[in-house]
Design a protein around this motif. Structure first.
Motif, short mmCIF file in Angstrom:
data_model
loop_
_atom_site.label_atom_id
_atom_site.label_comp_id
_atom_site.label_asym_id
_atom_site.label_seq_id
_atom_site.Cartn_x
_atom_site.Cartn_y
_atom_site.Cartn_z
N LEU A 79 0.83 -1.20 0.00
CA LEU A 79 0.00 0.00 0.00
C LEU A 79 0.87 1.26 0.00
CD1 LEU A 79 -3.04 0.68 0.10
CD2 LEU A 79 -2.80 0.87 2.57
N ALA A 80 1.91 1.28 0.83
CA ALA A 80 2.82 2.44 0.87
C ALA A 80 3.57 2.58 -0.46
CB ALA A 80 3.80 2.30 2.03
N ALA A 81 4.00 1.46 -1.04
CA ALA A 81 4.69 1.52 -2.33
C ALA A 81 3.74 2.03 -3.42
CB ALA A 81 5.23 0.14 -2.70
N SER A 82 2.50 1.59 -3.39
CA SER A 82 1.52 2.06 -4.37
C SER A 82 1.28 3.56 -4.22
CB SER A 82 0.19 1.32 -4.19
OG SER A 82 0.37 -0.05 -4.37
N SER A 121 -3.49 -18.83 -5.06
CA SER A 121 -3.00 -19.13 -3.72
C SER A 121 -4.14 -19.57 -2.82
CB SER A 121 -2.32 -17.89 -3.12
OG SER A 121 -1.87 -18.17 -1.83
N THR A 122 -3.85 -20.52 -1.97
CA THR A 122 -4.85 -21.01 -1.02
C THR A 122 -4.62 -20.44 0.37
OG1 THR A 122 -3.47 -22.93 -0.55
CG2 THR A 122 -5.15 -23.17 -2.26
N THR A 123 -3.69 -19.52 0.51
CA THR A 123 -3.40 -18.95 1.82
C THR A 123 -4.20 -17.67 2.04
OG1 THR A 123 -1.55 -17.65 0.96
CG2 THR A 123 -1.05 -19.86 1.78
N VAL A 124 -4.26 -17.25 3.28
CA VAL A 124 -4.98 -16.03 3.63
C VAL A 124 -4.34 -14.83 2.93
CG1 VAL A 124 -5.53 -14.48 5.55
CG2 VAL A 124 -5.69 -16.94 5.85
N GLY A 125 -3.02 -14.75 2.95
CA GLY A 125 -2.32 -13.65 2.32
C GLY A 125 -2.57 -13.59 0.82
N GLY A 126 -2.60 -14.74 0.18
CA GLY A 126 -2.88 -14.78 -1.25
C GLY A 126 -4.25 -14.23 -1.58
N ASN A 127 -5.23 -14.58 -0.77
CA ASN A 127 -6.59 -14.07 -0.99
C ASN A 127 -6.66 -12.56 -0.74
OD1 ASN A 127 -7.49 -16.64 -1.59
ND2 ASN A 127 -8.04 -17.09 0.52
N ILE A 128 -5.95 -12.08 0.26
CA ILE A 128 -5.94 -10.64 0.55
C ILE A 128 -5.30 -9.88 -0.61
CG2 ILE A 128 -4.88 -8.88 2.02
CD1 ILE A 128 -5.42 -10.80 4.39
N PHE A 129 -4.16 -10.36 -1.09
CA PHE A 129 -3.49 -9.67 -2.18
C PHE A 129 -4.26 -9.79 -3.50
CE2 PHE A 129 0.14 -9.68 0.70
CZ PHE A 129 0.56 -8.38 0.54
N THR A 130 -4.95 -10.89 -3.71
CA THR A 130 -5.79 -11.01 -4.90
C THR A 130 -6.87 -9.93 -4.88
OG1 THR A 130 -5.41 -13.39 -5.09
CG2 THR A 130 -7.38 -12.53 -6.16
N ALA A 131 -7.54 -9.80 -3.74
CA ALA A 131 -8.58 -8.78 -3.63
C ALA A 131 -8.00 -7.38 -3.76
CB ALA A 131 -9.31 -8.93 -2.29
N PHE A 132 -6.86 -7.13 -3.13
CA PHE A 132 -6.24 -5.80 -3.18
C PHE A 132 -5.85 -5.43 -4.61
CE2 PHE A 132 -2.34 -3.22 -3.19
CZ PHE A 132 -2.85 -2.06 -2.64
N PHE A 133 -5.19 -6.34 -5.31
CA PHE A 133 -4.76 -6.04 -6.67
C PHE A 133 -5.95 -5.90 -7.62
CE2 PHE A 133 -0.49 -8.09 -5.61
CZ PHE A 133 0.11 -6.87 -5.42
N LEU A 134 -6.97 -6.71 -7.42
CA LEU A 134 -8.15 -6.64 -8.28
C LEU A 134 -8.89 -5.32 -8.06
CD1 LEU A 134 -9.93 -8.12 -10.33
CD2 LEU A 134 -11.18 -9.10 -8.41
N ILE A 135 -9.16 -4.99 -6.81
CA ILE A 135 -9.88 -3.75 -6.50
C ILE A 135 -9.01 -2.54 -6.86
CG2 ILE A 135 -10.82 -2.36 -4.61
CD1 ILE A 135 -11.66 -5.07 -3.31
#
Length: 159
Positions: A79-82, A121-135
């Motif tokens: 988020l900070a890098a973005s 990814s089947t991990t929690v982090g993978g799902n969070i980053f998928t949603a973040f990058f998509l949104i």
């Protein structure tokens, strides 16, 4: 560059550095989990028949492990890098509507492509980053369209 923009850059860079250090520290847990080396060491190529020591694990793999299993600081780091990237684009292209819109469009496409890398990814982090990058990708593309098609100042008419 105005003082306000410089101050934002400095603060965002400081946050990015703190979040990067925290991510690296949390990801160092991978050194204690040899069963995870096969799945989370993308920078240190680990095969079944290759014996590795914890000292052989790349520091970049700490970030992969943290993003997969402890995604809070990696999320804030991205988020900070973005924010830094968007602020840099704004500073560089604020005088050109077309260039700024193209910059936001490119960032949106980059985010959507990043979704493809983490979507399986089947991990929690993978799902969070998928949603973040998509949104984030959709917001950047919509922002590019709104920025490009906005009505120039001085042409507003009152009805």
């Amino acid at each position: 560059m105005t003082f306000n923009n410089l101050l934002q850059m400095i603060i965002a860079a400081l946050f990015f550095m703190v979040f990067t250090f925290c991510t690296w520290y949390e990801g160092s847990e991978i050194l204690d989990r040899p069963l995870e080396w096969k799945y989370s060491t993308h920078f240190t190529k680990v095969d079944d028949d290759q014996a590795l020591d914890a000292n052989d694990i790349s520091n970049f793999d700490h970030f992969v492990y943290a993003a997969k299993f402890k995604p809070l600081f990696p999320f804030f780091m991205v988020l900070a890098a973005s924010y830094l990237i968007i602020l840099t684009g704004y500073i560089l292209f604020k005088r050109s509507i077309k260039k700024m819109a193209l910059f936001l469009l490119g960032l949106g496409v980059l985010f959507l492509l990043s979704t493809g890398f983490v979507s399986n990814s089947t991990t929690v982090g993978g799902n969070i980053f998928t949603a973040f990058f998509l949104i984030g990708g959709m917001i950047a593309i919509i922002g590019a369209a709104l920025y490009y098609f906005r009505m120039p100042t001085g042409l507003h008419t009152e009805v």
